[in-house]
Design a protein around this motif. Structure first.
Motif, PDB file in Angstrom:
ATOM      1  N   ILE A  80       0.939  -0.803   0.255  1.00 14.23           N
ATOM      2  CA  ILE A  80      -0.385   0.511   0.040  1.00 14.23           C
ATOM      3  C   ILE A  80       0.948   1.177   0.324  1.00 14.23           C
ATOM      4  O   ILE A  80       0.327   2.234  -0.580  1.00 14.23           O
ATOM      5  N   ALA A  81       2.471   1.571   1.084  1.00 14.87           N
ATOM      6  CA  ALA A  81       3.296   1.974   0.861  1.00 14.87           C
ATOM      7  C   ALA A  81       3.540   2.653  -0.344  1.00 14.87           C
ATOM      8  O   ALA A  81       3.603   3.714  -1.103  1.00 14.87           O
ATOM      9  N   GLU A 108      -8.789   6.265  -0.199  1.00  8.97           N
ATOM     10  CA  GLU A 108      -8.074   5.940   0.857  1.00  8.97           C
ATOM     11  C   GLU A 108      -6.597   5.959   0.792  1.00  8.97           C
ATOM     12  O   GLU A 108      -5.989   6.317   0.962  1.00  8.97           O
ATOM     13  N   LEU A 109      -5.423   5.862  -1.068  1.00  7.68           N
ATOM     14  CA  LEU A 109      -4.596   6.218  -1.016  1.00  7.68           C
ATOM     15  C   LEU A 109      -4.746   7.589  -1.179  1.00  7.68           C
ATOM     16  O   LEU A 109      -3.385   7.745  -0.744  1.00  7.68           O
ATOM     17  N   MET A 110      -5.486   8.468  -1.733  1.00  4.05           N
ATOM     18  CA  MET A 110      -5.610   9.464  -0.941  1.00  4.05           C
ATOM     19  C   MET A 110      -5.680  10.032   0.220  1.00  4.05           C
ATOM     20  O   MET A 110      -4.191  10.764   0.741  1.00  4.05           O
ATOM     21  N   ILE A 159      -1.892  12.188   2.076  1.00  7.29           N
ATOM     22  CA  ILE A 159      -2.184  13.200   3.038  1.00  7.29           C
ATOM     23  C   ILE A 159      -2.449  12.550   4.386  1.00  7.29           C
ATOM     24  O   ILE A 159      -1.054  14.556   4.980  1.00  7.29           O
ATOM     25  N   LEU A 160      -2.316  11.884   5.009  1.00  4.86           N
ATOM     26  CA  LEU A 160      -2.063  11.461   5.921  1.00  4.86           C
ATOM     27  C   LEU A 160      -0.041  11.993   6.674  1.00  4.86           C
ATOM     28  O   LEU A 160      -0.108  12.578   7.670  1.00  4.86           O
ATOM     29  N   ALA A 182       4.930   6.327   6.125  1.00 10.81           N
ATOM     30  CA  ALA A 182       3.998   6.378   7.787  1.00 10.81           C
ATOM     31  C   ALA A 182       3.261   6.605   7.453  1.00 10.81           C
ATOM     32  O   ALA A 182       1.949   6.223   8.442  1.00 10.81           O
ATOM     33  N   GLY A 183       2.088   7.294   5.871  1.00 10.62           N
ATOM     34  CA  GLY A 183       0.540   7.647   5.937  1.00 10.62           C
ATOM     35  C   GLY A 183       0.191   5.719   5.697  1.00 10.62           C
ATOM     36  O   GLY A 183      -0.688   5.309   6.314  1.00 10.62           O
ATOM     37  N   ALA A 184       0.962   4.958   5.200  1.00  9.55           N
ATOM     38  CA  ALA A 184       0.633   3.392   5.105  1.00  9.55           C
ATOM     39  C   ALA A 184       0.198   2.266   6.329  1.00  9.55           C
ATOM     40  O   ALA A 184      -0.115   1.862   6.360  1.00  9.55           O
ATOM     41  N   VAL A 185       1.529   3.310   7.428  1.00  5.86           N
ATOM     42  CA  VAL A 185       2.016   1.824   8.188  1.00  5.86           C
ATOM     43  C   VAL A 185       0.731   2.664   9.232  1.00  5.86           C
ATOM     44  O   VAL A 185      -0.216   1.627   9.513  1.00  5.86           O
ATOM     45  N   LEU A 186       0.727   3.897   9.095  1.00  9.27           N
ATOM     46  CA  LEU A 186      -0.993   4.226  10.160  1.00  9.27           C
ATOM     47  C   LEU A 186      -2.081   3.932   9.820  1.00  9.27           C
ATOM     48  O   LEU A 186      -2.740   3.198  10.500  1.00  9.27           O
ATOM     49  N   PHE A 187      -2.112   3.703   8.950  1.00  5.74           N
ATOM     50  CA  PHE A 187      -3.399   3.026   7.841  1.00  5.74           C
ATOM     51  C   PHE A 187      -3.912   2.578   7.874  1.00  5.74           C
ATOM     52  O   PHE A 187      -4.862   1.765   9.011  1.00  5.74           O
TER      53      PHE A 187
END
Lengths: 250, 347
Positions: B61-62, B280-282, B286-287, B298-303
């Protein structure tokens, strides 16, 4: 004719009922500053747009040296050697001065589809950009973000960006706008030195600067050039006094 | 060092360079990447295969978000249709495996194209097809900007979604199973840790390519296209081809991630093409922090962590995702990476 660097031939542009450019022909010759003045709404911006490439004329042609550029887009005209500055500074503010100026150098050297070599230490890019900055006495600010520059310095960066293209002609749209007397005087001096190498088509409101700098002046009113000549002739032309300088001083 | 500049010119002061190895940003980035690598290895040897596959999912995902970040973050092109490339990459893996499994042909005329169970072939085809699709979609979409660009990329992605939904040969809305994971020479791709390491390599390569690209002349032009396209054109470079090429590279990276994802799950379905996934990718970009190299990671890990942990507690976990996103947008403008590692400068 070989001295003519930029020439506009019988340009017409109409927006609905408004004739914004009406049969305008003028040229810019090697070694001169040709000023274009006119009251607000005279059609100066429309005319600049047609020279720079963001507005297509309805009729007429534009030549840069011997090449017709009427149908070319902004980027093609720039690569052929038409440098311009904007009335309101148009720079990438978060980036350093150098990064702004380097774009022009990059465009001249080759296409930009080079994906690997880092630009940050590319002397082929840095040197010409640095030279352009030195010409505008700004090399000490090379790595300062544009957002931290004063208004006057930004105007100088704009001109440096145009110089990075090694232009054959410069189109400067109100470079003195918003400058104090000191900044204005400094830029006037820089432009005076510059014109020997690159002829300048100067659109300017600051009459003091225009009369000091311009070798020739054209006066645009309601889309047409109503007068043309050196500063002495323009000062004395009754139509210009009426239309532009204001009848009240007469 | 040799350079062919003329002699006698004074050396030009280079951009001031920060010490990159021991600053806060470098530490945060190394910690993030290091944890992502070491935790699954430890989990594998402790026998927790589930966590290895979870890490593979995060990584993939990342990587998809790294692709999208190139378009949104570096190019300023807010694509709401990147699921199209993710899904297409997945379907390349699925369809290829489907034909390799029963020795049938994908097409027989004018040339005969068999399936393949080789990951290398799948990746190559996935990247090429996604690049071609993005070339067509981008060529049209990039004539618009702003909201229109968002909507037109969404529209194209939806067309492909409904196409996949209604194509019964490859499962239609039920999706397409991959019975045996596609293979690589020399290594056993069906091993969960091996497959994680393959995905991890893909992610690191995608990030390295992005980083290198953005430092090049192309990257300089793309940055200028994002910040001020009038300035770029005035400098003699047309923004359109620059943007289009960036869009194509972005799609190819996301498409590769999609191919990896299908092989991870042994399954591909129209869900991977849906606008939910584009969204979700967006959200992930942004996250993490728009336009930051480590932002998508970072966003993908958090998500994925929120999805797994909160999703285990309540099926309404996206409510919390929404709150976190709200917090990030309001209070940490530069995303989680901006918050952890400080602001990034453009030089």
């Amino acid at each position: 004719m070989s001295d003519v660097v930029l020439s506009l031939q019988k340009l017409h542009k109409r927006f609905g009922a408004l004739q914004a450019t009406n049969d305008v022909s003028l040229d810019l010759q090697q070694g001169e500053i040709h000023a274009l003045i006119g009251p607000n709404g005279a059609g100066k911006s429309t005319l600049i747009g047609q020279i720079a490439g963001n507005i297509r004329p309805d009729e007429g042609r534009v030549y840069l040296a011997d090449t017709e550029i009427t149908g070319m887009n902004i980027a093609q005209r720039a690569r052929l050697g038409l440098g311009r500055s904007f009335q309101v500074s148009s720079l990438a503010e978060p980036l350093s001065v150098m990064r702004n100026v380097m774009m022009g150098v990059q465009a001249l050297q080759s296409h930009s589809f080079r994906f690997w070599k880092p630009v940050a230490r590319d002397q082929q890019l840095l040197e010409p950009a640095y030279e352009a900055l030195e010409r505008m006495q700004l090399s000490h600010r090379a790595w300062t973000p544009v957002s931290e520059l004063s208004h006057g310095e930004r105007r100088q960066v704009e001109v440096a960006c145009a110089l990075a293209l090694k232009p054959r002609a410069l189109l400067l749209d109100e470079p003195m706008a918003g400058l104090g007397p000191e900044g204005s005087a400094k830029l006037t001096e820089l432009l005076e030195a510059l014109k020997l190498e690159v002829p300048i088509l100067l659109i300017e409101h600051d009459m003091e600067a225009v009369f000091r700098l311009a070798d020739r002046i054209s006066v645009l009113v309601s889309g047409s050039v109503i007068a043309h000549g050196d500063s002495q002739a323009i000062r004395q032309d009754p139509r210009v006094r009426e239309a532009y300088l204001g009848d009240s001083d007469a | 060092m040799t350079n062919n500049t003329s002699s006698g010119t004074t050396a030009i002061a280079l951009a001031p360079k920060a010490d990159r190895h021991f600053d806060r940003k470098g530490l945060v980035q190394m910690a993030l990447l290091g944890l992502l690598l070491l935790v699954p290895i430890a989990a594998y040897f402790m026998g927790h295969i589930y966590y290895v596959n979870l890490a593979s999912r995060m990584t993939i995902i990342a990587m998809a978000a790294v692709g999208l970040n190139l378009a949104i973050g570096y190019g300023g092109m807010v694509s709401f249709g990147h699921a199209a490339y993710f899904g297409l990459g997945g379907y390349v893996a699925g369809i290829s495996a489907y034909h390799a499994f029963d020795y049938s042909l994908f097409m027989s005329w004018p040339i005969s194209v068999p399936g393949s169970d080789s990951l290398l072939v799948v990746w190559l085809v996935a990247a090429l097809l996604c690049a071609l699709l993005a070339l067509a979609i981008g060529a049209i979409s990039l004539r618009t900007t702003g909201v229109y660009f968002i909507m037109i990329t969404l529209a194209f992605a939806q067309m492909i979604y409904y196409f996949a939904n209604s194509w019964p040969t490859y499962g239609g809305e039920d999706g397409l199973p991959i019975y045996i994971r596609n293979t690589l020479p020399l290594v056993d791709s069906s091993n969960s840790l091996t497959y994680f390491l393959i995905c991890f390599t893909g992610l690191v390569l995608a990030m390295a390519i992005t980083s290198r690209l953005m430092k090049s002349r192309f990257g300089a032009a793309l940055t200028m296209a994002r910040l001020n396209d009038v300035r770029l054109a005035t400098a003699g470079i047309s923004p359109y081809p620059i943007r289009l090429v960036a869009f194509v590279i972005s799609a190819a990276i996301t498409g590769l991630a999609g191919a990896l994802y299908a092989d991870l799950n042994g399954f591909v379905s129209p869900t991977s093409l849906s606008w939910h996934f584009s969204g979700e990718l967006m959200v992930i970009v942004i996250l993490g922090g728009v336009g930051r190299l480590y932002g998508p990671l970072a966003g993908a890990v958090l998500f994925v962590m929120m999805e797994t942990l909160l999703g285990g507690i309540t099926q309404y976990w996206q409510l919390f995702l929404g709150l976190v996103l709200l917090g990030v947008v309001l209070f940490a403008k530069h995303g989680v990476m901006g918050w952890l590692a400080g602001r990034e400068h453009n030089e």
